[in-house]
Design a protein around this motif. Sequence first.
Motif, PDB file in Angstrom:
ATOM      1  N   HIS A 117      39.589   7.500   6.700  1.00 15.89           N
ATOM      2  CA  HIS A 117      39.376   8.915   6.375  1.00 15.89           C
ATOM      3  C   HIS A 117      38.266   9.528   7.253  1.00 15.89           C
ATOM      4  O   HIS A 117      38.370  10.686   7.676  1.00 15.89           O
ATOM      5  CB  HIS A 117      38.991   9.004   4.890  1.00 15.89           C
ATOM      6  CG  HIS A 117      38.774  10.390   4.397  1.00 15.89           C
ATOM      7  ND1 HIS A 117      39.811  11.236   4.046  1.00 15.89           N
ATOM      8  CD2 HIS A 117      37.641  11.095   4.194  1.00 15.89           C
ATOM      9  CE1 HIS A 117      39.315  12.386   3.645  1.00 15.89           C
ATOM     10  NE2 HIS A 117      37.994  12.334   3.726  1.00 15.89           N
ATOM     11  N   HIS A 121      38.268  12.759   9.836  1.00 15.28           N
ATOM     12  CA  HIS A 121      37.383  13.931   9.936  1.00 15.28           C
ATOM     13  C   HIS A 121      36.937  14.149  11.386  1.00 15.28           C
ATOM     14  O   HIS A 121      36.869  15.285  11.855  1.00 15.28           O
ATOM     15  CB  HIS A 121      36.163  13.747   9.034  1.00 15.28           C
ATOM     16  CG  HIS A 121      36.398  14.214   7.616  1.00 15.28           C
ATOM     17  ND1 HIS A 121      36.797  15.492   7.303  1.00 15.28           N
ATOM     18  CD2 HIS A 121      36.300  13.557   6.425  1.00 15.28           C
ATOM     19  CE1 HIS A 121      36.922  15.613   5.982  1.00 15.28           C
ATOM     20  NE2 HIS A 121      36.629  14.454   5.427  1.00 15.28           N
ATOM     21  N   SER A 156      30.178  15.307   4.201  1.00 17.78           N
ATOM     22  CA  SER A 156      31.145  15.785   3.194  1.00 17.78           C
ATOM     23  C   SER A 156      30.619  15.477   1.799  1.00 17.78           C
ATOM     24  O   SER A 156      29.435  15.177   1.617  1.00 17.78           O
ATOM     25  CB  SER A 156      32.481  15.090   3.435  1.00 17.78           C
ATOM     26  OG  SER A 156      32.368  13.728   3.098  1.00 17.78           O
ATOM     27  N   ASP A 379      39.207  18.237   3.376  1.00 19.38           N
ATOM     28  CA  ASP A 379      40.252  17.213   3.475  1.00 19.38           C
ATOM     29  C   ASP A 379      41.638  17.801   3.769  1.00 19.38           C
ATOM     30  O   ASP A 379      42.042  18.800   3.160  1.00 19.38           O
ATOM     31  CB  ASP A 379      40.294  16.401   2.171  1.00 19.38           C
ATOM     32  CG  ASP A 379      39.080  15.492   2.058  1.00 19.38           C
ATOM     33  OD1 ASP A 379      38.330  15.360   3.049  1.00 19.38           O
ATOM     34  OD2 ASP A 379      38.891  14.906   0.974  1.00 19.38           O
TER      35      ASP A 379
HETATM   36 ZN    ZN Z   1      36.785  14.040   3.455  1.00 16.19          ZN
END
Ligand code: ZN
Length: 415
Positions: A117, A121, A156, A379
């Motif tokens: 993940h 980003h 984040s 996201d």
């Molecule tokens: Zn994220």
Amino acid sequence: MSSASSGLILGIESSCDETAAAVVRRGTDILSNAVASQIAIHARFGGVVPELASREHLRNILPVVHSALADAGVTYADLDAIAVTEGPGLAGALLVGISFAKSLAFALGKPLIAVNHLEGHIHAVLLEEARGADASVAHSREALPPGRQSLALVVSGGHTHLYLAQHGPAAPSPEEGGEISDVGAPSTWTYRNVGRTVDDAAGEAFDKVAKLLGLGYPGGPWIDALARHGNPSAVPFTFSQIKAKVHRKGDPAALDPARTTYFSFSGIKTAVLRYVHVHEMEPSIGVRRAALAAEPHPTPAEALPLCDSRTLDLIASFQRSVIDDLRRKTFRTAENFNVNRILVSGGVAANRELRVRFTSEAAERNISIAFPSLALSTDNAAMIAAAAWPKFLAADFAPESLTAEPSLALGRNPR
Ligand code: ZN
Ligand code: KG4
């Protein structure tokens, strides 16, 4: 459309509270980017409830994938690969996306690509930069100069990390203790973790402070919108240096203390709480919380008349302190590693004051800086499909045993 040469990847993301699917061609052209947000479901709890998140992902995954394909005007047969977030994130949430992606790849006989993940980003910035989203950049993704290092700040709700990111395999420098993960084919990216938070993530601090002040969830956009109405110098919060004790605990995998930047955002949340208490702000917070709870879809504009000047000054000062800490440490790290290119991504990268202050410091120092568009800051699955493209080129496919990795690390020695 010929599936053999079109370079179409379906990305699937379900690590937290957004169910997302996107079709991206050759890592740069976003043909569709569908996101089903669960904000309304979690808002009344003031944070993500993992159990509810998993159930909502299960409910949403098929419609979201269908709409990503329909928006892109492609069918399953046109796809070259399926990419999915492997971690980090909530285990039950990740499992929904992974199970779905695995079944789809198996049924279609197409390769499955696992994506971190956090790497997603970082690729949210790279993909837009590569396609020249800001009109000043004209080079193609393949033409990005190999070997040029960038410093990536991923900031984040769950993460505050700094990575040295490089296109293509890199030789680690011994004096930097530099073991680099994921060294592979020339088209792959390598990452080295050079900074992290020792406690809360920056976005988490925005969310907790917003909750504490009776504002909505997630807190970042509320604080962003209200901060401009307050005086950012009114409350002098200080970030103490994170002492060496964080890496003196005998952890053999601890980050190299001389070359690592530490963030800490739990102290400022406590400082805001203390300020609220000392200035007896609890009653007015209670009134604001109740007034906003009575609205079906409360917005920051509705909160503004419910905030007195002391509250707005507190919000502005909190935001300025967090952003200045992120800015100071990020630019110092860039200087330490002699990097002249900074990429900022993750939900907090949507913050307007952060963009202004990072951009002006970058201009002063003659450093290039890039942010994703607002839609790709939080996201989404386009970033997952984009990060999968170099892996597709390198035939770096997921094993049949792929499962959720809630604490998956990116690069060397992360948290
Ligand atoms: Zn994220
Ligand atoms: O990247 P993201 O969607 O999910 C995670 O991977 O965590 O980031 C969500 C976080 C939340 O903490 C949210 O409050 C924060 O990003 N955020 C912002 C803004 N928009 C979202 N923080 C500050 N200013 C914003 N405009």
